[in-house]
Motif scaffolding. Structure first.
Motif, PDB file in Angstrom:
ATOM      1  N   HIS A  25       0.864  -1.209   0.192  1.00  0.00           N
ATOM      2  CA  HIS A  25      -0.209   0.257  -0.085  1.00  0.00           C
ATOM      3  C   HIS A  25       0.906   1.751  -0.265  1.00  0.00           C
ATOM      4  O   HIS A  25       0.447   2.344  -0.204  1.00  0.00           O
ATOM      5  N   SER A  62      -4.864   2.034  -0.986  1.00  0.00           N
ATOM      6  CA  SER A  62      -3.870   2.309  -0.751  1.00  0.00           C
ATOM      7  C   SER A  62      -3.343   3.131   0.000  1.00  0.00           C
ATOM      8  O   SER A  62      -2.748   3.810   1.138  1.00  0.00           O
ATOM      9  N   ALA A  65      -4.920   3.497   3.811  1.00  0.00           N
ATOM     10  CA  ALA A  65      -3.954   2.039   4.227  1.00  0.00           C
ATOM     11  C   ALA A  65      -2.728   3.009   4.838  1.00  0.00           C
ATOM     12  O   ALA A  65      -2.640   3.055   5.770  1.00  0.00           O
ATOM     13  N   ASP A  69      -1.935   4.004   9.102  1.00  0.00           N
ATOM     14  CA  ASP A  69      -0.699   4.075   8.821  1.00  0.00           C
ATOM     15  C   ASP A  69       0.024   4.552   9.703  1.00  0.00           C
ATOM     16  O   ASP A  69       0.809   4.831  10.936  1.00  0.00           O
ATOM     17  N   SER A  96       5.084  -0.941   9.049  1.00  0.00           N
ATOM     18  CA  SER A  96       3.845  -0.701   8.811  1.00  0.00           C
ATOM     19  C   SER A  96       2.861  -1.596   9.760  1.00  0.00           C
ATOM     20  O   SER A  96       3.259  -2.214  10.294  1.00  0.00           O
ATOM     21  N   VAL A  98      -0.640  -1.433   9.894  1.00  0.00           N
ATOM     22  CA  VAL A  98      -1.493  -1.964   8.910  1.00  0.00           C
ATOM     23  C   VAL A  98      -0.872  -3.428   8.227  1.00  0.00           C
ATOM     24  O   VAL A  98      -0.141  -4.079   7.707  1.00  0.00           O
ATOM     25  N   TYR A 103      -5.200  -4.775   5.527  1.00  0.00           N
ATOM     26  CA  TYR A 103      -5.841  -4.308   4.589  1.00  0.00           C
ATOM     27  C   TYR A 103      -6.171  -5.347   3.743  1.00  0.00           C
ATOM     28  O   TYR A 103      -6.691  -4.350   3.112  1.00  0.00           O
ATOM     29  N   GLU A 104      -6.490  -5.906   3.927  1.00  0.00           N
ATOM     30  CA  GLU A 104      -7.589  -6.505   3.193  1.00  0.00           C
ATOM     31  C   GLU A 104      -9.273  -6.793   3.688  1.00  0.00           C
ATOM     32  O   GLU A 104      -9.554  -6.526   2.611  1.00  0.00           O
ATOM     33  N   THR A 107      -9.334  -3.237   1.784  1.00  0.00           N
ATOM     34  CA  THR A 107      -9.614  -2.754   0.671  1.00  0.00           C
ATOM     35  C   THR A 107     -11.169  -3.699  -0.381  1.00  0.00           C
ATOM     36  O   THR A 107     -11.371  -3.412  -0.680  1.00  0.00           O
ATOM     37  N   PHE A 258     -10.749  -4.365  10.961  1.00  0.00           N
ATOM     38  CA  PHE A 258     -11.005  -2.909  10.267  1.00  0.00           C
ATOM     39  C   PHE A 258     -11.108  -1.954  11.283  1.00  0.00           C
ATOM     40  O   PHE A 258     -10.685  -1.137  11.125  1.00  0.00           O
TER      41      PHE A 258
END
Length: 354
Positions: A25, A62, A65, A69, A96, A98, A103-104, A107, A258
């Motif tokens: 990301h 991205s 994310a 972060d 990172s 995240v 992140y998944e 997204t 998330f």
């Protein structure tokens, strides 16, 4: 992997033009954020003006994310500048926070929201992408400009001063501070530059602000006694519907990691919701009451006498800022002019502390 970035007068503040190994990301978000304002979308993939659902999802996920972060690191160390965090993340000197799971889920959330945009002429997922990427750039510019002020970069030989001068050319709206005798001293009216939660909220709001919009104006929905108008009592119908849908989807179990990462406490949850709701409702330009509130806040920010406060500007500041704000330039991703109105209302609302 080697990150190839477009030339940008501000990129020195954020990235080093060397081979760096960073999370996926960050590899995409940094080049997206580093583009010059007047060159957004003109570069080759993956930072082009994407129209494919998957590519748009990757781009928006991205940058969200990356801001997440920054938010997570700022909670651990409130004294770090956001740009310092980004620089360390991009160089690999800061890990990172995240996780792959978060992140998944982020997204997937972005993809879910984009899929709920209807295929209408204007309020579609391309519009959401245009506004989100533009707002991301405004945040980038505001942070860079405010950091220079905080570090007192006031000499021609200072690298930060040179960056700050470039910020002036990229529409970060500096104003002269008459209380400071130094001719090179500027004040920037950028209230969220050290508030990572609001930075993320601003991007989140741009992503969801028109989700499931029918393409029909609120006034017409009310006139026809549409079901949505009945549900929301004829007030900011489309905007309230988008907010309800966005938070309902976010509440789903599949986005629990998330959610908990973004809003670990009730206090954070409340702050985030209030900010997003306020921002999305701001886009209802047909609401006379909200327009009056926004006009009052505009006067507070841009017409009040300057007394050294970061929330007010003098008359010279107003004359310098207003033409830039009213240029109405179509940025290079070829967004319709109305996209600029949403960018303006969402971005100026928070970046200028309105």
């Amino acid at each position: 992997p080697r990150v190839s970035l477009p030339k940008d007068r501000t990129q020195k503040l954020y990235v080093n033009m060397t081979a760096i190994t960073t999370p996926t990301h960050i590899n995409l978000a940094i080049p997206l954020s580093s583009q010059r304002w007047d060159e957004i979308g003109e570069h080759p993939p993956p930072i082009d003006a994407a129209s494919d659902h998957l590519e748009i999802t990757k781009q928006l996920a991205s940058i969200l994310a990356l801001r997440l972060d920054v938010l997570l690191h700022s909670r651990n160390d409130k004294d770090q500048f956001p740009s310092d965090i980004i620089l360390k993340l991009s160089s690999g000197s800061l890990p990172s926070l995240v996780t792959p799971t978060v992140y998944e889920e982020l997204t997937e959330y972005v993809s879910d929201i984009l899929s709920r945009y209807r295929n209408v002429p204007y309020h579609n997922k391309e519009h959401a992408a245009h506004v989100t990427i533009s707002i991301n750039k405004l945040i980038y510019l505001a942070i860079a400009a405010d950091e220079c002020l905080s570090r007192k970069c006031t000499t021609e030989n200072n690298a930060h001063y040179q960056v700050r001068k470039s910020m002036r050319r990229q529409s970060s709206y500096p104003v002269r501070n008459e209380s400071q005798p130094n001719d090179n001293a500027f004040t920037y009216n950028t209230g969220i530059t050290n508030n990572a939660l609001y930075q993320f909220a601003l991007l989140f709001a741009t992503l969801v602000h028109d989700v499931d919009h029918t393409g029909v104006p609120n006034r017409q929905l009310v006139k026809e006694a549409d079901e949505l108008a009945l549900i929301y009592n004829d007030r900011s119908v489309a905007e309230q519907h988008s907010l309800t849908l966005a938070f309902t989807v976010l509440k789903g179990e599949k986005f629990s990691n998330f959610q908990n990462t973004l809003m670990p406490t009730q206090s954070e949850r409340r702050k985030f919701r209030v900010a997003v709701i306020d921002l999305v409702l701001t886009t209802d330009i047909a609401n006379p009451e909200r327009m009056q509130i926004n006009m009052s806040k505009w006067k507070e920010a841009f017409e009040a006498p300057f007394r050294g406060s970061r929330r007010t500007l003098d008359s010279q500041g107003e004359s310098e800022m207003t033409p830039k704000m009213n240029q109405g330039r179509r940025h290079s991703i070829q967004a319709p002019p109305k996209d600029l109105m949403h960018t303006y209302r969402l971005g100026i609302k928070r970046v200028m502390l309105l």
